[in-house]
Design a protein around this motif. Structure first.
Motif, PDB file in Angstrom:
ATOM      1  N   SER A 194     -32.569 -23.677  21.788  1.00  0.00           N
ATOM      2  CA  SER A 194     -33.321 -22.566  22.359  1.00  0.00           C
ATOM      3  C   SER A 194     -34.396 -22.135  21.375  1.00  0.00           C
ATOM      4  CB  SER A 194     -32.404 -21.380  22.672  1.00  0.00           C
ATOM      5  OG  SER A 194     -31.392 -21.751  23.580  1.00  0.00           O
ATOM      6  N   ALA A 195     -35.539 -21.700  21.878  1.00  0.00           N
ATOM      7  CA  ALA A 195     -36.635 -21.235  21.037  1.00  0.00           C
ATOM      8  C   ALA A 195     -37.166 -19.917  21.586  1.00  0.00           C
ATOM      9  CB  ALA A 195     -37.759 -22.266  20.988  1.00  0.00           C
ATOM     10  N   GLU A 196     -37.509 -19.022  20.682  1.00  0.00           N
ATOM     11  CA  GLU A 196     -38.091 -17.739  21.071  1.00  0.00           C
ATOM     12  C   GLU A 196     -39.326 -17.477  20.227  1.00  0.00           C
ATOM     13  OE1 GLU A 196     -36.922 -13.011  21.708  1.00  0.00           O
ATOM     14  OE2 GLU A 196     -35.504 -14.378  20.742  1.00  0.00           O
ATOM     15  N   LEU A 197     -40.391 -17.028  20.875  1.00  0.00           N
ATOM     16  CA  LEU A 197     -41.616 -16.684  20.174  1.00  0.00           C
ATOM     17  C   LEU A 197     -41.408 -15.407  19.358  1.00  0.00           C
ATOM     18  CD1 LEU A 197     -44.707 -17.184  19.758  1.00  0.00           C
ATOM     19  CD2 LEU A 197     -45.072 -15.668  21.733  1.00  0.00           C
ATOM     20  N   LEU A 198     -41.804 -15.446  18.095  1.00  0.00           N
ATOM     21  CA  LEU A 198     -41.798 -14.275  17.239  1.00  0.00           C
ATOM     22  C   LEU A 198     -43.234 -13.843  16.985  1.00  0.00           C
ATOM     23  CD1 LEU A 198     -39.217 -15.495  14.531  1.00  0.00           C
ATOM     24  CD2 LEU A 198     -38.748 -14.180  16.616  1.00  0.00           C
ATOM     25  N   ALA A 199     -43.436 -12.550  16.755  1.00  0.00           N
ATOM     26  CA  ALA A 199     -44.771 -12.038  16.468  1.00  0.00           C
ATOM     27  C   ALA A 199     -44.642 -10.725  15.713  1.00  0.00           C
ATOM     28  CB  ALA A 199     -45.580 -11.838  17.755  1.00  0.00           C
ATOM     29  N   GLN A 200     -45.739 -10.275  15.163  1.00  0.00           N
ATOM     30  CA  GLN A 200     -45.711  -8.997  14.449  1.00  0.00           C
ATOM     31  C   GLN A 200     -45.664  -7.838  15.423  1.00  0.00           C
ATOM     32  OE1 GLN A 200     -48.240  -8.143  10.892  1.00  0.00           O
ATOM     33  NE2 GLN A 200     -49.101  -6.554  12.197  1.00  0.00           N
ATOM     34  N   GLY A 201     -44.725  -6.929  15.191  1.00  0.00           N
ATOM     35  CA  GLY A 201     -44.624  -5.703  15.963  1.00  0.00           C
ATOM     36  C   GLY A 201     -44.463  -4.549  15.000  1.00  0.00           C
ATOM     37  N   TYR A 202     -43.293  -3.894  15.011  1.00  0.00           N
ATOM     38  CA  TYR A 202     -42.989  -2.893  13.997  1.00  0.00           C
ATOM     39  C   TYR A 202     -42.799  -3.552  12.631  1.00  0.00           C
ATOM     40  CZ  TYR A 202     -41.776   0.069  18.031  1.00  0.00           C
ATOM     41  OH  TYR A 202     -41.791   0.774  19.204  1.00  0.00           O
ATOM     42  N   ALA A 203     -42.506  -4.854  12.649  1.00  0.00           N
ATOM     43  CA  ALA A 203     -42.294  -5.634  11.439  1.00  0.00           C
ATOM     44  C   ALA A 203     -42.751  -7.057  11.727  1.00  0.00           C
ATOM     45  CB  ALA A 203     -40.816  -5.613  11.043  1.00  0.00           C
ATOM     46  N   PRO A 204     -43.021  -7.848  10.686  1.00  0.00           N
ATOM     47  CA  PRO A 204     -43.364  -9.254  10.930  1.00  0.00           C
ATOM     48  C   PRO A 204     -42.221  -9.998  11.601  1.00  0.00           C
ATOM     49  CG  PRO A 204     -43.939  -8.580   8.680  1.00  0.00           C
ATOM     50  CD  PRO A 204     -43.108  -7.475   9.266  1.00  0.00           C
ATOM     51  N   LEU A 205     -42.579 -11.033  12.350  1.00  0.00           N
ATOM     52  CA  LEU A 205     -41.604 -11.912  12.990  1.00  0.00           C
ATOM     53  C   LEU A 205     -40.580 -11.158  13.814  1.00  0.00           C
ATOM     54  CD1 LEU A 205     -41.071 -14.492  10.102  1.00  0.00           C
ATOM     55  CD2 LEU A 205     -42.542 -14.698  12.101  1.00  0.00           C
ATOM     56  N   GLN A 206     -41.085 -10.302  14.662  1.00  0.00           N
ATOM     57  CA  GLN A 206     -40.229  -9.575  15.597  1.00  0.00           C
ATOM     58  C   GLN A 206     -40.049 -10.402  16.862  1.00  0.00           C
ATOM     59  OE1 GLN A 206     -41.297  -5.418  16.065  1.00  0.00           O
ATOM     60  NE2 GLN A 206     -40.572  -5.424  18.174  1.00  0.00           N
ATOM     61  N   ARG A 207     -38.874 -10.341  17.457  1.00  0.00           N
ATOM     62  CA  ARG A 207     -38.591 -11.107  18.669  1.00  0.00           C
ATOM     63  C   ARG A 207     -39.389 -10.550  19.852  1.00  0.00           C
ATOM     64  NH1 ARG A 207     -32.150 -11.681  19.026  1.00  0.00           N
ATOM     65  NH2 ARG A 207     -32.781 -12.918  20.852  1.00  0.00           N
TER      66      ARG A 207
END
Length: 399
Positions: free
Chosen positions: A375-388
């Motif tokens: 399984s793979a999920e995209l991570l991105a910056q939100g409240y912190a880097p690499l947020q789900r």
């Protein structure tokens, strides 16, 4: 002889695991907040949200930028409201209620929002976008304003941080300023919201709407570019969003070698124990999708109850991925490219991966458990880097 095949599926979830950071609060200990999407078509004259220039009372004010942007918010990663000013401008988007709501009711429910302040040239420092409540207090119109520079966000950061999302939540003790003199409060002064609740309770008093605002600065050369989302007022979360979302795909092919390779059969190593596969994880953003910043990939691998870290080797972008034990006998790895890597509308983010694993894991050397789910999920910056983000994809390698 077993054949190793890949069954590919794609999925996208509008709200990622990060949603728990902004979970709806109970309104009067009853129903959770309702989520109301605000699209580009909802912003403008005669629409649910009006811009600064759509109000004739603002004819003397020079409008800045106020638009629904693809810039991904930190909760649903589906866009946000962009407010920016330059050269004495003001940017504002306002939504008005059908009838006044008592300030006591507003204060008793969740009152919060998310903000992002982007670094710009000639930037006005230490300030951010305001959450404002236009209202009548003791028969006089005023606007109460929440200033993020006067408080601490829910992540524990004081004041306004740059280039990162912050979540601000008001309490009865949080200072709010009044634009005009009302009750015993002079204009342009700050007081706890509870003081205004106590004072502004005359017949006809109440909040008439909610405003996201970036005001004019004394320095007319100062600039400010901000994003705002998830304004939560009176039991409603106003979610500014674009129309599309990214989707994901995991594509793998067998690369096992050795053993018996019969006609139309997969080559399997002698003994049938060690398998390998290579391929890609690809996230695709439609033209009307969000802009994801500083992306990464979260991998989750499972093989029933038998998988252990020593049974599996994963590389991504040519580098070995560190795997840690997750729930339900899964293994989890995070792929972290350069922070400059993002995913924009009409774009793709692809990660080459290679997997070598033991068929059946430690507990099943007989090979009755031959499948490996990736399984793979995209991570991105939100409240912190690499947020789900909740953008998911999955494939199963079947023996």
């Amino acid at each position: 002889m077993n054949r190793l095949t890949a069954s590919v599926c794609t999925a996208v979830v509008a709200a990622g695991a990060s949603f728990a950071l902004l979970a709806p609060s109970a309104v009067g200990a009853a129903a959770p907040n309702a989520v109301q999407r605000v699209l580009a078509a909802d912003l403008g004259a005669g629409r649910p949200w009006i811009r600064l220039q759509d109000d004739p009372n603002n004819s003397t004010r020079v409008p800045g930028i106020h638009e629904v942007s693809p810039f991904a918010d930190p909760v649903r990663f589906n866009g946000s409201l962009h407010l920016a000013v330059d050269g004495g401008q003001q940017a504002q988007a306002a939504h008005y209620f059908t009838q006044p709501v008592p300030l006591s009711t507003i204060a008793a429910a969740e009152l919060s929002y998310d903000t992002y302040v982007a670094t710009t040239e000639h930037m006005a420092t230490g300030v951010g976008p305001n959450l404002q409540l236009p209202m009548v207090c003791r028969g006089t119109f005023t606007t109460l304003g929440f200033l993020p520079e006067n408080t601490t966000d829910t992540q524990g950061r004081p004041g306004v941080a740059r280039d990162i999302w912050q979540h601000f939540r008001s309490t009865t003790a949080t200072p709010w300023f009044t634009t005009r003199a009302v009750a015993s409060f002079p204009a342009q002064t700050n007081h706890p919201l509870s003081d205004f609740v106590t004072a502004c309770n005359a017949p006809g008093d109440g909040v008439i709407g909610v405003i996201a605002n970036v005001g004019r600065f004394g320095d007319t050369s100062a600039t400010l570019s901000t994003y705002v989302d998830n304004l939560t007022v009176n039991g409603t979360v106003y979610d500014f969003a674009v129309g599309g979302l990214a989707t994901g795909r995991v594509s793998l092919r067998n690369t096992s070698s050795g053993g018996n390779c019969g006609h139309n059969r997969t080559c399997i190593p002698a003994g049938g124990e060690r398998r390998s596969a290579t391929g890609t994880v690809t996230f695709t953003d439609p033209a009307n999708g969000p802009e994801y910043v500083a992306v990464g990939t979260r991998l989750v691998l499972s093989q029933g109850s038998s998988l252990a870290p020593r049974d599996l080797t994963v590389t991504a972008n040519g580098r070995r991925v560190t795997l840690t034990a997750g729930p339900n006998h899964t293994l989890i790895g995070v792929v972290t490219p350069s922070p400059s890597v993002g995913l924009k509308p009409n774009g793709r983010y692809t990660t080459p991966i290679a997997i070598s694993f033991t068929r059946g894991g430690r507990a099943d050397r007989a090979g009755t458990n031959d499948s490996l789910t990736v399984s793979a999920e995209l991570l991105a910056q939100g409240y912190a880097p690499l947020q789900r983000t909740g953008v998911l994809a999955r494939t199963t390698l079947r023996g």
